[in-house]
Write a protein that holds these residues in place. Structure first.
Motif, short mmCIF file in Angstrom:
data_model
loop_
_atom_site.label_atom_id
_atom_site.label_comp_id
_atom_site.label_asym_id
_atom_site.label_seq_id
_atom_site.Cartn_x
_atom_site.Cartn_y
_atom_site.Cartn_z
N ASN A 323 -39.78 29.93 -20.20
CA ASN A 323 -38.53 30.31 -20.86
C ASN A 323 -38.39 31.83 -20.84
OD1 ASN A 323 -37.10 27.89 -22.43
ND2 ASN A 323 -39.31 27.50 -22.41
N TRP A 357 -32.66 31.19 -21.77
CA TRP A 357 -32.51 30.60 -23.11
C TRP A 357 -31.15 30.94 -23.73
CZ3 TRP A 357 -32.75 33.88 -27.57
CH2 TRP A 357 -32.76 33.20 -28.79
N ASP A 381 -28.86 28.13 -19.88
CA ASP A 381 -28.12 27.69 -21.06
C ASP A 381 -26.82 28.49 -21.20
OD1 ASP A 381 -30.26 26.07 -21.71
OD2 ASP A 381 -30.84 27.19 -23.49
N ALA A 385 -27.16 28.94 -29.61
CA ALA A 385 -28.54 28.64 -29.99
C ALA A 385 -28.70 28.41 -31.48
CB ALA A 385 -29.48 29.78 -29.55
N ASN A 423 -29.08 25.73 -26.81
CA ASN A 423 -30.47 25.56 -27.27
C ASN A 423 -30.55 24.96 -28.66
OD1 ASN A 423 -33.50 26.31 -27.09
ND2 ASN A 423 -32.84 27.19 -29.04
#
Length: 806
Positions: A323, A357, A381, A385, A423
């Motif tokens: 990640n 991320w 992504d 998040a 996320n």
């Protein structure tokens, strides 16, 4: 088109907020564009380094301050000429004016903004005012209603990098500034407003498909135009009549070179040029590089649940991933060289995928170009998040605009293989108490299930999409390990790292274990009088909830919890390395049932105790060496199955692996008590398991060797074993570029690591976590500019020091 960068002559000054006297009285300071308020104030000596000591806390006044960037822009327009100002990125709540006229207001750092200024000659002061993103988010939240989130600030109410507001590994700095380029663009007749380039591969024939959108100047009668596409010496054109603004041009290329992930083949890239012409004269154009490959996700249900296997060019790929968070919290300090160094860390760790991320940014063109060149697959992504996101305006329109722009910008990159809706938002909705708090309010589900799939079907139909990470098929909990993708955080939060073996996920997209940064990085931020794991400054660089408590509880069963600070740091680092190895080995030995392991995380954005294997100063922690060894194309380990240790060989290459495995049982001093050989053949892209021979007791190590690879199996903890405390002699020799430190063992030496930066801050070492039997030796190569290697040997560390021996 004539394009001029407007990066010179800018000044910066505060215009509102509770500003310290030393900053307010300094007046306007020179500003770097692209740049940020923090970097400019730091460059002017007006603020301390926010990455050092407790300075982050001292800079909280910046959260509610407004700033003005100013420069002089002189304009002259020729007859028939259109002039636009293009802002590629404004962070975040900005008002743009020229010569006293407001051109527009923005509230999204993830998209560009363009303003026509043809009629504003002779120009004047170009001013960009940035107001507090925090106060803007608070106002939006008050207007449309609060939504649940993982952290205190309402980062989910403004389109700004979420981790700007702090995270469990990052500082709360809340940057502002012109963070991407500004250009003045002069053009006539027409220009290309959108160039979306995709490729297809059918057999050996490649197709380049380019969708263009054309804007006409409005200063003359529209005329027919031509779009020309060139690649590999071939050309295709399409006409755009006077009443049309969109067109698609297609070019077929026989014998197109096939782009492969690293470890599966080469990464040939093809130069593509798109031009807009008026009667043969080029008005505008784009140049890019792309590649030809196919990609899909195999989500076929089976007897275990629902798999998630990435298939590239019809080859199933075990994802060896990491990640990625923004490599520097102060984003504008990242350039192509720093991106290259960071991605080379992933390459050196034998990764084949990087997941961008969702709490960061739509990554830069440099990032994606470098991934294309290295064969590093990218899972990207949408920047959402750990929060519920309102589906009302003003957020919905901003989010749709940024997705359109960034997917269009990035669609030509062959390395991108998965788009994801964000996320942990699906999981949060199910598990984190949001439903009760939300009531009937929107939370983002319409984005993940409806808006994003529709946009991607329109803009990038050939690339897989996942509603989020983690996610599962409809009707299944989004973090069910038997279905789809899984995030495994129970281990770090409440279990011993050996519990990674208790589940067999189909695709583990996040999992990780913490450790402090390297010794030299600790020295960079930690004053000498704070050199303790419980000091206020050290804890200011530990953002995880009860982070040190979890570190101590994680160490206790394995190394114990040392009293001295340096020993405590080493024990935590060693424990992280073992956790990394345990998790990767477990995932890989379950292939093809488990089809991916994406470690959290590769990198840090500042000096902090975190799950990263490369710290905030770019230094590799011991866990990096564990990741590198465990992710190697051919890997040897011991993998328990139902309590029985198994000899495991993983062959992630395209060739069969034939090898003779040497198995030796020893005592804790390394004296061989028994030995046997095992002949093993492992098919390409396959795993071989069989019971490990010679296992007798918890206290007797079993050493396994094959083709230069080594694994050590011992069930007893280090704290139970009478390891020899310093089982080596050393010799340090100068070599080109540094020093060679030769270690010769006179007893079994477990996980020998040279933390060379503890003696020489610029030093890097070629490896670590080496296990030696008596009579064996290993040489560590240390790269450093230091003229003297004195003190290097004293930085040797091993698991032996945590045993009961002398």
């Amino acid at each position: 088109m004539d394009v001029l960068a407007l990066h010179d002559g800018w000044t910066l000054r505060p215009v509102a907020g509770d500003v310290p006297a030393e900053v307010s009285t300094a007046g306007a300071v020179a500003a770097t564009v692209p740049g940020s308020v923090h970097t400019d104030l730091l460059g002017a000596g007006l603020i301390p380094d926010p990455y050092v000591a407790d300075h982050e806390e001292r800079l909280r006044w910046l959260h509610r301050t407004s700033w003005e960037y100013r420069t002089r822009l002189d304009l002259t327009a020729s007859p028939g000429e259109r002039i636009d100002l293009q802002f590629d990125g404004l962070d975040t709540v900005a008002t743009v004016s020229l010569g006293g006229r407001v051109l527009g207001r923005t509230a999204n750092m993830h998209r560009s903004h363009r303003f026509e200024v043809t009629d504003l000659a002779p120009g004047g002061d170009l001013v960009v005012r940035f107001d507090s993103a925090l106060e803007h988010a608070e106002a939006v939240e008050k207007d449309i209603g609060a939504r649940p989130r993982a952290y205190d600030h309402p980062y989910n109410a403004v389109r700004k990098m979420a981790c700007s507001f702090g995270w469990d590994w990052g500082p709360d700095l809340q940057t502002a500034g012109v963070w991407r380029p500004i250009t003045l663009q002069r053009w006539r007749t027409a220009r290309l407003t959108q160039v979306r380039t995709r490729t297809e591969l059918a057999g050996t024939t490649g197709r380049v498909l380019v969708d263009v959108e054309v804007e006409r100047s409005g200063l003359e009668e529209p005329t027919p135009l031509t779009v020309r596409l060139e690649a590999r010496g071939a050309t295709s054109t399409v006409e755009v009549d006077a009443a049309t603004t969109r067109a698609t041009v297609v070019l077929e290329l026989p014998d197109a070179p096939v782009w492969w992930p690293r470890g599966y083949g080469d990464q040939p890239l093809v130069d593509v040029e798109v031009d807009l012409l008026d009667a043969g004269t080029v008005l505008d154009g784009r140049q890019l590089r792309t590649g030809f490959r196919t990609v899909r996700l195999d989500v076929t249900p089976d007897e275990f649940g629902t798999g998630t296997t990435l298939v590239v060019n019809d080859a199933p790929v075990f994802v060896r991933g990491v990640n990625w968070i923004p490599r520097d919290h102060l984003l504008t300090r990242m350039d192509a060289d720093r991106y290259a160094a960071a991605l080379d860390d992933a390459v050196d760790a034998h990764c084949n995928l990087v997941r961008v991320w969702g709490g960061g940014i739509w990554e830069s063109d440099d990032f994606h170009r470098l991934c294309d060149e290295r064969g590093l697959l990218v899972w990207h992504d949408v920047p959402l998040a750990c929060a519920a996101y309102a589906e009302e305006e003003p957020l919905r329109g901003e989010l749709e605009a940024e997705v359109r722009e960034n997917v269009t910008r990035l669609a030509h990159h062959p390395a991108i293989v998965v788009w994801s809706g964000g996320n942990e938002n699906l999981q949060g909705h199910e598990d984190w108490g949001w439903k009760e708090e939300l009531g009937s309010s929107t939370w983002g589900g319409g984005y993940y299930r409806d808006l994003f799939p529709a946009l991607l079907a329109e803009l990038d139909p050939g690339r897989p999409y996942q509603p989020g990470s983690p996610s599962s098929p409809d009707g299944v909990h989004p973090n069910d390990p038997d279905h789809g993708t899984n995030h495994e955080w129970d281990v770090w939060n409440r279990l011993d790292w050996t519990a990674y073996r208790d589940r067999v996920p189909r695709f583990c997209a996040e999992w990780g274990f913490q450790a402090p940064p390297t010794f030299a990085t600790i020295d960079e931020f930690l004053p000498a009088d704070q050199r303790s794991s419980t000091s206020p400054v050290f804890l200011a660089h530990q953002k995880a909830l009860d982070g040190n408590g979890k570190l101590d509880r994680g160490m206790a069963p394995h190394t114990g919890v040392p009293d001295g600070f340096d020993d405590w740091v080493w024990a935590a680092q060693l424990n992280q390395a073992r956790a990394v190895a345990c998790g990767v080995e477990h995932h890989r030995t379950w292939w093809p049932r488990t089809a991916g392991s994406v470690y959290w995380q590769l990198d840090d954005c500042w000096p902090v105790t975190s799950w990263a294997v490369v710290d905030g100063s770019g230094r590799r922690k011991p866990a990096f060496h564990a990741l590198r060894r465990s992710f190697a194309p051919r890997m040897l380990c011991v993998a328990p199955r139902e309590g029985v240790p198994q000899l495991a060989l993983v062959n992630d290459t395209g060739e069969e692996w034939r090898t003779r495995v040497r198995v030796r049982r020893t005592d804790v001093a390394g004296t061989v008590l028994a030995a046997t050989d095992v002949d093993v053949t492992v098919a390409a892209r396959a795993v071989h398991l069989e019971p490990l021979p010679l296992v007798r007791s918890r206290e007797e190590p079993v050493v396994v060797d094959a083709d230069g690879l080594r694994a050590l199996h011992v069930e007893a903890a280090d704290t139970e074993l009478p390891w020899t405390r310093e089982p080596w002699t050393t010799t340090t020799t100068a070599v080109d570029g540094g020093f060679a430190v030769r270690v010769e063992a006179h007893a079994l030496a477990r996980d020998v690591t040279l933390t060379a930066d503890g003696a020489l801050p610029d030093a890097s070492v070629d490896g670590g976590l080496v296990t030696l039997l008596p009579g064996e030796h290993h040489t560590f190569l240390v790269r450093t500019a230091a003229p003297d290697g004195e003190g290097l040997a004293a930085q040797l560390r091993a698991a032996n020091q945590f045993g009961t021996g002398g």
